[in-house]
Design a protein around this motif. Structure first.
Motif, PDB file in Angstrom:
ATOM      1  N   PHE A   1      32.804  32.728  62.514  1.00  0.00           N
ATOM      2  CA  PHE A   1      33.254  31.454  63.098  1.00  0.00           C
ATOM      3  C   PHE A   1      32.646  30.255  62.381  1.00  0.00           C
ATOM      4  O   PHE A   1      32.874  29.119  62.760  1.00  0.00           O
ATOM      5  CB  PHE A   1      32.834  31.410  64.577  1.00  0.00           C
TER       6      PHE A   1
ATOM      7  N   MET B   1      15.989  23.544  62.595  1.00  0.00           N
ATOM      8  CA  MET B   1      16.558  24.175  61.393  1.00  0.00           C
ATOM      9  C   MET B   1      17.822  24.903  61.839  1.00  0.00           C
ATOM     10  O   MET B   1      17.805  26.103  62.093  1.00  0.00           O
ATOM     11  CB  MET B   1      15.545  25.126  60.764  1.00  0.00           C
ATOM     12  N   MET B   2      18.872  24.123  61.969  1.00  0.00           N
ATOM     13  CA  MET B   2      20.150  24.651  62.474  1.00  0.00           C
ATOM     14  C   MET B   2      21.309  24.146  61.641  1.00  0.00           C
ATOM     15  O   MET B   2      22.452  24.154  62.094  1.00  0.00           O
ATOM     16  CB  MET B   2      20.372  24.202  63.928  1.00  0.00           C
ATOM     17  N   GLY B   3      21.011  23.663  60.453  1.00  0.00           N
ATOM     18  CA  GLY B   3      22.088  23.175  59.589  1.00  0.00           C
ATOM     19  C   GLY B   3      22.646  24.311  58.753  1.00  0.00           C
ATOM     20  O   GLY B   3      22.654  25.470  59.180  1.00  0.00           O
TER      21      GLY B   3
ATOM     22  N   GLY C   1      22.960  27.281  56.250  1.00  0.00           N
ATOM     23  CA  GLY C   1      22.066  28.308  55.717  1.00  0.00           C
ATOM     24  C   GLY C   1      21.323  29.090  56.782  1.00  0.00           C
ATOM     25  O   GLY C   1      21.292  28.717  57.959  1.00  0.00           O
ATOM     26  N   GLU C   2      20.724  30.194  56.359  1.00  0.00           N
ATOM     27  CA  GLU C   2      19.914  31.035  57.249  1.00  0.00           C
ATOM     28  C   GLU C   2      18.447  30.854  56.836  1.00  0.00           C
ATOM     29  O   GLU C   2      18.037  31.329  55.775  1.00  0.00           O
ATOM     30  CB  GLU C   2      20.364  32.501  57.116  1.00  0.00           C
ATOM     31  N   PRO C   3      17.657  30.149  57.660  1.00  0.00           N
ATOM     32  CA  PRO C   3      16.282  29.856  57.246  1.00  0.00           C
ATOM     33  C   PRO C   3      15.449  31.100  56.913  1.00  0.00           C
ATOM     34  O   PRO C   3      14.647  31.081  55.980  1.00  0.00           O
ATOM     35  CB  PRO C   3      15.683  29.088  58.424  1.00  0.00           C
TER      36      PRO C   3
ATOM     37  N   SER D   1      16.263  28.285  63.889  1.00  0.00           N
ATOM     38  CA  SER D   1      17.356  29.091  64.416  1.00  0.00           C
ATOM     39  C   SER D   1      17.738  30.177  63.424  1.00  0.00           C
ATOM     40  O   SER D   1      17.867  29.925  62.238  1.00  0.00           O
ATOM     41  CB  SER D   1      18.552  28.177  64.695  1.00  0.00           C
TER      42      SER D   1
ATOM     43  N   CYS E   1      20.172  33.932  62.772  1.00  0.00           N
ATOM     44  CA  CYS E   1      21.243  34.824  63.231  1.00  0.00           C
ATOM     45  C   CYS E   1      20.665  36.184  63.604  1.00  0.00           C
ATOM     46  O   CYS E   1      21.377  37.036  64.138  1.00  0.00           O
ATOM     47  CB  CYS E   1      22.309  34.950  62.151  1.00  0.00           C
TER      48      CYS E   1
ATOM     49  N   HIS F   1      25.338  34.991  70.714  1.00  0.00           N
ATOM     50  CA  HIS F   1      26.809  34.920  70.740  1.00  0.00           C
ATOM     51  C   HIS F   1      27.513  36.124  71.360  1.00  0.00           C
ATOM     52  O   HIS F   1      28.711  36.052  71.622  1.00  0.00           O
ATOM     53  CB  HIS F   1      27.385  34.640  69.347  1.00  0.00           C
TER      54      HIS F   1
ATOM     55  N   GLU G   1      21.050  30.865  71.537  1.00  0.00           N
ATOM     56  CA  GLU G   1      22.281  30.096  71.410  1.00  0.00           C
ATOM     57  C   GLU G   1      23.452  31.039  71.614  1.00  0.00           C
ATOM     58  O   GLU G   1      23.463  32.167  71.108  1.00  0.00           O
ATOM     59  CB  GLU G   1      22.377  29.470  70.019  1.00  0.00           C
TER      60      GLU G   1
ATOM     61  N   ILE H   1      27.201  26.749  73.770  1.00  0.00           N
ATOM     62  CA  ILE H   1      27.791  25.763  72.861  1.00  0.00           C
ATOM     63  C   ILE H   1      29.280  26.067  72.709  1.00  0.00           C
ATOM     64  O   ILE H   1      29.638  27.102  72.137  1.00  0.00           O
ATOM     65  CB  ILE H   1      27.125  25.837  71.465  1.00  0.00           C
ATOM     66  N   PRO H   2      30.143  25.202  73.249  1.00  0.00           N
ATOM     67  CA  PRO H   2      31.571  25.423  73.000  1.00  0.00           C
ATOM     68  C   PRO H   2      31.828  25.415  71.491  1.00  0.00           C
ATOM     69  O   PRO H   2      31.330  24.542  70.788  1.00  0.00           O
ATOM     70  CB  PRO H   2      32.240  24.226  73.686  1.00  0.00           C
ATOM     71  N   LEU H   3      32.554  26.404  70.992  1.00  0.00           N
ATOM     72  CA  LEU H   3      32.823  26.525  69.554  1.00  0.00           C
ATOM     73  C   LEU H   3      33.377  25.218  68.994  1.00  0.00           C
ATOM     74  O   LEU H   3      34.213  24.568  69.612  1.00  0.00           O
ATOM     75  CB  LEU H   3      33.850  27.642  69.309  1.00  0.00           C
ATOM     76  N   ASN H   4      32.888  24.878  67.823  1.00  0.00           N
ATOM     77  CA  ASN H   4      33.448  23.762  67.080  1.00  0.00           C
ATOM     78  C   ASN H   4      34.459  24.382  66.104  1.00  0.00           C
ATOM     79  O   ASN H   4      34.056  25.017  65.143  1.00  0.00           O
ATOM     80  CB  ASN H   4      32.294  23.088  66.336  1.00  0.00           C
TER      81      ASN H   4
ATOM     82  N   VAL I   1      36.769  25.662  63.265  1.00  0.00           N
ATOM     83  CA  VAL I   1      36.730  25.490  61.818  1.00  0.00           C
ATOM     84  C   VAL I   1      38.141  25.749  61.301  1.00  0.00           C
ATOM     85  O   VAL I   1      38.749  26.767  61.637  1.00  0.00           O
ATOM     86  CB  VAL I   1      35.728  26.503  61.207  1.00  0.00           C
TER      87      VAL I   1
HETATM   88  N1  SAH Z   1      21.721  30.551  60.237  1.00  0.00           N
HETATM   89  C1  SAH Z   1      21.057  30.059  61.401  1.00  0.00           C
HETATM   90  C2  SAH Z   1      21.042  28.556  61.534  1.00  0.00           C
HETATM   91  C3  SAH Z   1      22.293  27.795  61.211  1.00  0.00           C
HETATM   92  S1  SAH Z   1      23.643  27.839  62.309  1.00  0.00           S
HETATM   93  C4  SAH Z   1      21.624  30.705  62.636  1.00  0.00           C
HETATM   94  O1  SAH Z   1      22.570  31.472  62.533  1.00  0.00           O
HETATM   95  O2  SAH Z   1      21.091  30.488  63.707  1.00  0.00           O
HETATM   96  C5  SAH Z   1      23.175  26.962  63.743  1.00  0.00           C
HETATM   97  C6  SAH Z   1      23.951  27.422  64.969  1.00  0.00           C
HETATM   98  O3  SAH Z   1      25.318  26.985  64.939  1.00  0.00           O
HETATM   99  C7  SAH Z   1      24.008  28.932  65.118  1.00  0.00           C
HETATM  100  O4  SAH Z   1      23.802  29.283  66.449  1.00  0.00           O
HETATM  101  C8  SAH Z   1      25.424  29.229  64.683  1.00  0.00           C
HETATM  102  O5  SAH Z   1      25.859  30.467  65.145  1.00  0.00           O
HETATM  103  C9  SAH Z   1      26.168  28.058  65.268  1.00  0.00           C
HETATM  104  N2  SAH Z   1      27.496  27.817  64.706  1.00  0.00           N
HETATM  105  C10 SAH Z   1      27.955  28.072  63.471  1.00  0.00           C
HETATM  106  N3  SAH Z   1      29.236  27.710  63.350  1.00  0.00           N
HETATM  107  C11 SAH Z   1      29.602  27.186  64.552  1.00  0.00           C
HETATM  108  C12 SAH Z   1      30.812  26.642  65.044  1.00  0.00           C
HETATM  109  N4  SAH Z   1      31.896  26.550  64.300  1.00  0.00           N
HETATM  110  N5  SAH Z   1      30.822  26.208  66.323  1.00  0.00           N
HETATM  111  C13 SAH Z   1      29.706  26.286  67.101  1.00  0.00           C
HETATM  112  N6  SAH Z   1      28.543  26.784  66.684  1.00  0.00           N
HETATM  113  C14 SAH Z   1      28.491  27.252  65.421  1.00  0.00           C
END
Ligand code: SAH
Length: 343
Positions: free
Chosen positions: A116, A153-155, A157-159, A189, A191, A214, A254, A288-291, A293
């Motif tokens: 997603f 750290m939620m931008g 990439g995977e920290p 944050s 995965c 998720h 999350e 978090i309601p999906l944003n 893509v």
């Molecule tokens: N890689 C890390 C950090 C980056 S993503 C991780 O997976 O946690 C930050 C958060 O945004 C994660 O919970 C991720 O699953 C979520 N995310 C990614 N794409 C998204 C989307 N389209 N809508 C809502 N949340 C999303």
């Protein structure tokens, strides 16, 4: 290769600067300038010749603002940053009651493959350096003219897939003579890269660990998050308990709500029972309601359904809230700005 100055502690910088033939006190001056976001030409208390030599042999790696979007609704700022090699990353600056929070990227792209997520579509280009992690905060603080007190750290990439650089960054960002941001004001944050969660626990840094769950069902989770094929839900939650034992920090989960995938009442009940079964420490679930893509075929849920999901969790004794949406008018919460710019 130029020396990467901002990735260094002050004592390390001192030894590099003296190795270049300059007196030690110059390092302190450079250090202070770097943390204010100055480039070499602005370091007015250094001799001109030194400034040009530094520019030749070293680099600072604070990214440049390529684009800036400001939300008319809540003032959230989204930065598209350009790195020294021409790659792009994104950061988001949000205003909360307790201060300014920045959400930073940890890699250019991502290789974890969550279905997603926009950041993973073209895979990982490279890891960010400690200086580039710090640089996002320095550039945003300079631009806003205010202190940034919290980091997530939620931008992009995977920290935990950029482990060594992230650990060095965490130690640098906490240094009192640098940005002095408290570990308790930092969230990381992931995965769910279990061996790295275990390694992070051993570092004993009291940061908040945030798990992108998720789904509490292995089959459903593996479908949307390939990492789950390597480390399943039970293993992940056990790693979280150990993290709490080492750090004393509650775990935050999350849960991105995707219509028809993980948003049913039965899913909420399953999530509650799995969390209650495995988790031996205080937890919180962020819904978090999906944003949505553009490139992906997933739909979001409406606020009312998200609230119902939270209610079900709360009724079963699991602490859950629906995350407030900041900057909805600037598409603040995903890697799509970078994608537009790379194309
Ligand atoms: N890689 C890390 C950090 C980056 S993503 C991780 O997976 O946690 C930050 C958060 O945004 C994660 O919970 C991720 O699953 C979520 N995310 C990614 N794409 C998204 C989307 N389209 N809508 C809502 N949340 C999303």
């Amino acid at each position: 290769m130029k020396i990467d100055l901002l990735s260094l502690t002050l004592p390390e910088l001192e030894s590099e600067i003296t190795a270049l033939g300059y007196p030690k006190f110059r390092a302190k001056q450079i250090f202070e300038w770097m943390y204010r976001g100055a480039n070499f030409s602005e370091m007015s208390n250094l001799p001109l010749q030194m400034r040009s030599q530094l520019a030749e042999k070293t680099q600072i790696n604070v990214p440049i603002i390529a684009k800036k979007l400001v939300s008319a609704l809540d003032g959230t700022v989204k930065y598209l940053f350009e790195l020294a090699d021409g790659n792009y990353i994104e950061s988001v600056l949000m205003r909360y009651k307790y201060g300014l929070t920045i959400c930073i990227s940890s890699q250019v792209g991502c290789r974890m493959g969550c279905k997603f997520c926009a950041s993973t579509i073209d895979g990982k280009v490279r890891d960010l350096l400690p200086s580039e992690l710090l640089g996002q905060i320095i550039a945003a603080a300079k631009d806003s003219g205010e202190r940034i007190s919290h980091v997530v750290m939620m931008g992009i990439g995977e920290p935990l897939d950029n482990y060594d650089n992230v650990i060095r960054f965490l130690k640098l960002v906490n240094m009192p003579n640098g940005l002095g941001i408290s570990y308790r004001s930092i969230s990381l944050s992931t995965c769910g890269v279990v061996p790295k969660i275990a390694a992070l626990a051993e570092e004993e840094l009291p940061i908040t660990l945030s798990i992108s769950l998720h789904s509490a069902d292995d089959r459903a989770r593996s479908e949307i998050m390939p990492v789950n094929n390597a480390y399943g839900v039970a293993e992940l939650l056990c790693a979280c308990n150990s993290y709490f034992e080492k750090t004393g920090r509650r775990i935050s989960f999350e849960y991105t709500l995707i219509e028809g995938k993980n948003d049913s009442k039965a899913e909420a009940e399953r999530l509650a029972s799995v969390l209650k079964k495995y988790m031996k420490c205080p937890i919180h679930v962020n819904l978090i309601p999906l944003n949505p893509v553009a490139e992906r075929d997933f739909k979001t849920v409406d606020r009312a359904n998200a609230a119902k999901f939270a209610e079900t969790l709360n009724r079963h004794g699991v602490n859950a809230t629906v995350r407030r949406t900041l900057g909805p008018d600037i598409n603040a919460s995903c890697g799509q700005l970078r994608r537009q710019s790379t194309k």
